[in-house]
Design an enzyme around this catalytic site. Structure first.
Site, PDB file in Angstrom:
ATOM      1  N   ARG A 148       0.813  -1.232   0.000  1.00 62.57           N
ATOM      2  CA  ARG A 148       0.000   0.000   0.000  1.00 62.57           C
ATOM      3  C   ARG A 148       0.838   1.268   0.000  1.00 62.57           C
ATOM      4  NH1 ARG A 148      -3.340  -2.922   3.731  1.00 62.57           N
ATOM      5  NH2 ARG A 148      -4.915  -4.004   2.518  1.00 62.57           N
ATOM      6  N   LYS A 202       2.850  11.373 -10.942  1.00 60.06           N
ATOM      7  CA  LYS A 202       1.985  10.509 -11.758  1.00 60.06           C
ATOM      8  C   LYS A 202       2.777   9.248 -12.089  1.00 60.06           C
ATOM      9  CE  LYS A 202      -1.052  13.410 -14.548  1.00 60.06           C
ATOM     10  NZ  LYS A 202      -1.338  13.833 -15.927  1.00 60.06           N
ATOM     11  N   GLU A 226       8.867  18.209 -24.723  1.00 58.91           N
ATOM     12  CA  GLU A 226       8.177  18.624 -23.488  1.00 58.91           C
ATOM     13  C   GLU A 226       8.662  20.006 -23.020  1.00 58.91           C
ATOM     14  OE1 GLU A 226       5.555  17.238 -22.451  1.00 58.91           O
ATOM     15  OE2 GLU A 226       5.652  15.063 -22.771  1.00 58.91           O
ATOM     16  N   LYS A 273       7.010  22.910 -14.147  1.00 56.89           N
ATOM     17  CA  LYS A 273       6.232  21.684 -13.917  1.00 56.89           C
ATOM     18  C   LYS A 273       5.947  21.500 -12.428  1.00 56.89           C
ATOM     19  CE  LYS A 273       4.769  17.276 -14.580  1.00 56.89           C
ATOM     20  NZ  LYS A 273       4.894  15.973 -15.141  1.00 56.89           N
ATOM     21  N   GLU A 297      -4.706  16.982 -10.844  1.00 56.45           N
ATOM     22  CA  GLU A 297      -5.158  17.390 -12.176  1.00 56.45           C
ATOM     23  C   GLU A 297      -6.656  17.657 -12.244  1.00 56.45           C
ATOM     24  OE1 GLU A 297      -3.046  15.526 -15.531  1.00 56.45           O
ATOM     25  OE2 GLU A 297      -4.941  15.558 -16.590  1.00 56.45           O
ATOM     26  N   ARG A 317      -3.519  21.676 -13.857  1.00 55.45           N
ATOM     27  CA  ARG A 317      -2.497  20.739 -14.385  1.00 55.45           C
ATOM     28  C   ARG A 317      -2.842  20.265 -15.798  1.00 55.45           C
ATOM     29  NH1 ARG A 317       0.407  15.846 -10.913  1.00 55.45           N
ATOM     30  NH2 ARG A 317       1.731  15.123 -12.610  1.00 55.45           N
ATOM     31  N   ASN A 366      -1.267  19.122 -20.756  1.00 52.92           N
ATOM     32  CA  ASN A 366      -1.663  18.093 -21.734  1.00 52.92           C
ATOM     33  C   ASN A 366      -1.664  18.597 -23.171  1.00 52.92           C
ATOM     34  OD1 ASN A 366      -2.054  16.096 -19.803  1.00 52.92           O
ATOM     35  ND2 ASN A 366      -4.108  16.812 -19.340  1.00 52.92           N
ATOM     36  N   HIS A 409      -0.889  16.298 -26.100  1.00 58.74           N
ATOM     37  CA  HIS A 409      -0.890  14.912 -25.618  1.00 58.74           C
ATOM     38  C   HIS A 409      -2.114  14.113 -26.044  1.00 58.74           C
ATOM     39  CE1 HIS A 409       2.521  16.248 -23.352  1.00 58.74           C
ATOM     40  NE2 HIS A 409       2.700  15.062 -22.807  1.00 58.74           N
ATOM     41  N   HIS A 420      -0.777  10.999 -27.659  1.00 60.03           N
ATOM     42  CA  HIS A 420      -0.937   9.664 -27.059  1.00 60.03           C
ATOM     43  C   HIS A 420      -1.592   8.694 -28.036  1.00 60.03           C
ATOM     44  CE1 HIS A 420      -0.513  10.762 -22.502  1.00 60.03           C
ATOM     45  NE2 HIS A 420       0.622  10.381 -23.038  1.00 60.03           N
ATOM     46  N   HIS A 424       7.892   8.845 -27.131  1.00 57.74           N
ATOM     47  CA  HIS A 424       6.831   9.635 -26.496  1.00 57.74           C
ATOM     48  C   HIS A 424       6.902  11.115 -26.890  1.00 57.74           C
ATOM     49  CE1 HIS A 424       3.985  11.029 -23.500  1.00 57.74           C
ATOM     50  NE2 HIS A 424       4.886  11.884 -23.058  1.00 57.74           N
TER      51      HIS A 424
HETATM   52  N1  NAD Z   1       4.675  10.501 -15.268  1.00 55.12           N
HETATM   53  C1  NAD Z   1       4.693  11.554 -16.014  1.00 55.12           C
HETATM   54  O1  NAD Z   1       4.249  12.640 -15.616  1.00 55.12           O
HETATM   55  C2  NAD Z   1       5.288  11.464 -17.394  1.00 55.12           C
HETATM   56  C3  NAD Z   1       5.542  12.624 -18.124  1.00 55.12           C
HETATM   57  C4  NAD Z   1       6.163  12.504 -19.371  1.00 55.12           C
HETATM   58  C5  NAD Z   1       6.497  11.255 -19.876  1.00 55.12           C
HETATM   59  N2  NAD Z   1       6.204  10.153 -19.142  1.00 55.12           N
HETATM   60  C6  NAD Z   1       6.560   8.815 -19.648  1.00 55.12           C
HETATM   61  O2  NAD Z   1       7.966   8.765 -19.818  1.00 55.12           O
HETATM   62  C7  NAD Z   1       8.260   7.773 -20.801  1.00 55.12           C
HETATM   63  C8  NAD Z   1       9.283   8.331 -21.764  1.00 55.12           C
HETATM   64  O3  NAD Z   1      10.428   8.706 -21.038  1.00 55.12           O
HETATM   65  P1  NAD Z   1      11.872   8.732 -21.725  1.00 55.12           P
HETATM   66  O4  NAD Z   1      11.798   9.484 -22.976  1.00 55.12           O
HETATM   67  O5  NAD Z   1      12.832   9.121 -20.686  1.00 55.12           O
HETATM   68  O6  NAD Z   1      12.053   7.210 -22.162  1.00 55.12           O
HETATM   69  P2  NAD Z   1      12.961   6.044 -21.575  1.00 55.12           P
HETATM   70  O7  NAD Z   1      12.832   5.905 -20.131  1.00 55.12           O
HETATM   71  O8  NAD Z   1      12.642   4.865 -22.422  1.00 55.12           O
HETATM   72  O9  NAD Z   1      14.462   6.548 -21.870  1.00 55.12           O
HETATM   73  C9  NAD Z   1      14.848   6.724 -23.204  1.00 55.12           C
HETATM   74  C10 NAD Z   1      16.077   5.869 -23.538  1.00 55.12           C
HETATM   75  O10 NAD Z   1      17.228   6.528 -23.049  1.00 55.12           O
HETATM   76  C11 NAD Z   1      17.998   5.640 -22.242  1.00 55.12           C
HETATM   77  N3  NAD Z   1      18.642   6.468 -21.234  1.00 55.12           N
HETATM   78  C12 NAD Z   1      18.048   7.177 -20.253  1.00 55.12           C
HETATM   79  N4  NAD Z   1      18.954   7.933 -19.619  1.00 55.12           N
HETATM   80  C13 NAD Z   1      20.146   7.683 -20.200  1.00 55.12           C
HETATM   81  C14 NAD Z   1      21.460   8.182 -20.008  1.00 55.12           C
HETATM   82  N5  NAD Z   1      21.725   9.141 -19.095  1.00 55.12           N
HETATM   83  N6  NAD Z   1      22.450   7.692 -20.772  1.00 55.12           N
HETATM   84  C15 NAD Z   1      22.195   6.760 -21.739  1.00 55.12           C
HETATM   85  N7  NAD Z   1      20.981   6.287 -21.995  1.00 55.12           N
HETATM   86  C16 NAD Z   1      19.956   6.746 -21.229  1.00 55.12           C
HETATM   87  C17 NAD Z   1      17.013   4.620 -21.732  1.00 55.12           C
HETATM   88  O11 NAD Z   1      17.658   3.423 -21.422  1.00 55.12           O
HETATM   89  C18 NAD Z   1      16.086   4.473 -22.937  1.00 55.12           C
HETATM   90  O12 NAD Z   1      16.646   3.577 -23.857  1.00 55.12           O
HETATM   91  C19 NAD Z   1       6.954   7.412 -21.479  1.00 55.12           C
HETATM   92  O13 NAD Z   1       6.529   6.177 -21.004  1.00 55.12           O
HETATM   93  C20 NAD Z   1       6.012   8.492 -21.008  1.00 55.12           C
HETATM   94  O14 NAD Z   1       4.679   8.066 -20.958  1.00 55.12           O
HETATM   95  C21 NAD Z   1       5.629  10.223 -17.908  1.00 55.12           C
END
Ligand code: NAD
Length: 375
Positions: free
Chosen positions: A121, A143, A185, A230, A240, A244, A248, A251, A255, A271
């Site tokens: 939990r 989130k 972003e 942010k 949200e 917030r 979006n 998005h 999405h 993404h």
């Molecule tokens: N929770 C939220 O508010 C929120 C907001 C925006 C995006 N997201 C989510 O985030 C995800 C996308 O995030 P992302 O773009 O970071 O993708 P990711 O986590 O897949 O990272 C991108 C790639 O970069 C590599 N990587 C990361 N840091 C590195 C570093 N310092 N050196 C070498 N390689 C590195 C990872 O291994 C991966 O292959 C999506 O799932 C999206 O839905 C969530």
């Protein structure tokens, strides 16, 4: 919030930004609160290779922490992966006082946050974002979530991290394509909340910015401003309810495109790239529905095309955009989490810095926006 050792703002989550962020994490882990906690670290193969040694050097006490690795692709952000980590955590005697450190991009922080929220939990977790997307967006705001049946983030919790440590040096090893993805972003954040920053970004041009070293002052300023923005929005409207929703922009269509890509064999759309394409379409919707002037809309769209046209072309080719592909996008839009009473809702722009939330658009208007994106 602490920026390079300076307290700027008190929020529900401590955020450290700067080149000494990991030193501050080290001090925090030595504090009374965490000294006795069992610590677990979640990585993916790339962050395990490039970032874990940096973290271990800054925080020598972490040598004894158990490290779990997930595959790290978007498709691994699933209930199956969550279950696997939960089982591994229980086998390693995780208890309610345990601390999970998420070291990675948005996939690791979304996944790790979700796992922490569900285990017993709710256990505490810390985010150490290593991608640009993670630093400016995913790691902030509590989130957490996983995808379900190729639909993005359908199962999740609001569960704040105890702290976030952002060290921009991690970006040195981040592949270029992921820098471009995270940049979307930054652009979004400037468009909805910081017209001065947006004009600076617009003036410099997408290709010039993406060619700069991330250690450049221009990047550091952009990242810091986006982090602060942010955090401010999430502090004011954690769940949200209204404010917030401005985050979006881009998005809703973004999405849908991302989900469509996940359902194909290629699954190539990142993404942030999807959000950039979503912003092109939603900028045109903003012109049609929210009073955004044609001149400003064309300025925004041209800027985004300069950075992301190749991704639009890939999507166009791979989805073979025809009337029926528009149907698939429309069906996905009908599943958007923000929908109300069966209506698809968008965050649109009246002008840069003037977002308007919960705007409805009908099928014909959405089709015109997609035509603009793929013209
Ligand atoms: N929770 C939220 O508010 C929120 C907001 C925006 C995006 N997201 C989510 O985030 C995800 C996308 O995030 P992302 O773009 O970071 O993708 P990711 O986590 O897949 O990272 C991108 C790639 O970069 C590599 N990587 C990361 N840091 C590195 C570093 N310092 N050196 C070498 N390689 C590195 C990872 O291994 C991966 O292959 C999506 O799932 C999206 O839905 C969530």
């Amino acid at each position: 919030m602490i920026l390079s050792g300076r307290v700027v703002n008190i929020s529900r989550t401590r955020i450290d930004f700067g080149f000494n962020a990991l030193d501050n994490l080290h001090k925090m882990l030595l504090s009374q609160e965490y000294r006795k906690s069992r610590i677990f670290i979640l990585v993916d193969p790339n962050t395990g290779k490039h970032c874990l040694p940096v973290l271990a050097k800054a925080c020598p006490g972490l040598d004894s922490a158990s490290v779990f690795e997930i595959e790290g692709e978007e498709t691994s952000k699933s209930l199956v992966t969550a279950q696997k980590i939960w089982i591994e955590l229980l086998a390693a005697q995780a208890d309610r006082q345990s601390l999970l450190i998420n070291l990675g991009g948005g996939v690791v922080t979304d996944m790790g946050g979700f796992v922490a929220a569900g285990l017993k939990r709710g256990i505490a977790y810390i985010n150490i974002p290593t991608s640009l997307m993670g630093m400016v967006d995913a790691a902030i705001g509590g989130k957490t979530g996983v995808n379900l049946h190729n639909l993005k983030n359908q199962v999740g919790f609001f569960h704040s991290p105890s702290a976030i440590f952002i060290d921009p040096r991690f970006l040195k090893t981040l592949p270029e394509v992921h820098l471009r993805s995270g940049f979307a972003e930054v652009i979004k954040s400037a468009l909805v909340g910081d017209p001065v920053l947006w004009r600076k970004i617009l003036g410099k041009g997408a290709s010039t910015i993406l060619a700069l070293e991330t250690s450049d002052k221009f990047w550091q300023d952009m990242i810091l401003k986006t982090v602060v923005f942010k955090n401010r929005i999430c502090c004011q409207d954690f769940r949200e309810k209204k404010l917030r929703k401005i985050l979006n922009f881009g998005h809703t269509i973004g999405h849908a495109l991302e989900s469509l890509s996940m359902a194909t064999d290629q699954n190539t759309l990142l993404h942030g790239d999807a959000v950039a394409l979503g912003m092109i379409a939603e900028t045109w919707l903003s012109h049609m529905k929210a009073g955004l002037s044609e001149t400003e809309a064309i300025g925004i769209i041209s800027f985004l095309r300069a950075g992301y046209q190749a991704q639009a072309d890939v999507v166009k080719d791979s989805f073979k955009i025809t009337g029926s592909s528009y149907d698939s996008i429309y069906d996905l839009l009908l599943h958007d989490k923000k929908n109300k009473d069966g209506q698809i809702l968008f965050t649109l722009l009246q002008a840069a810095g003037k977002p308007r939330v919960s705007m409805r658009a009908g099928r014909e208007e959405i089709v015109s926006a997609l035509d603009k994106l793929f013209e």
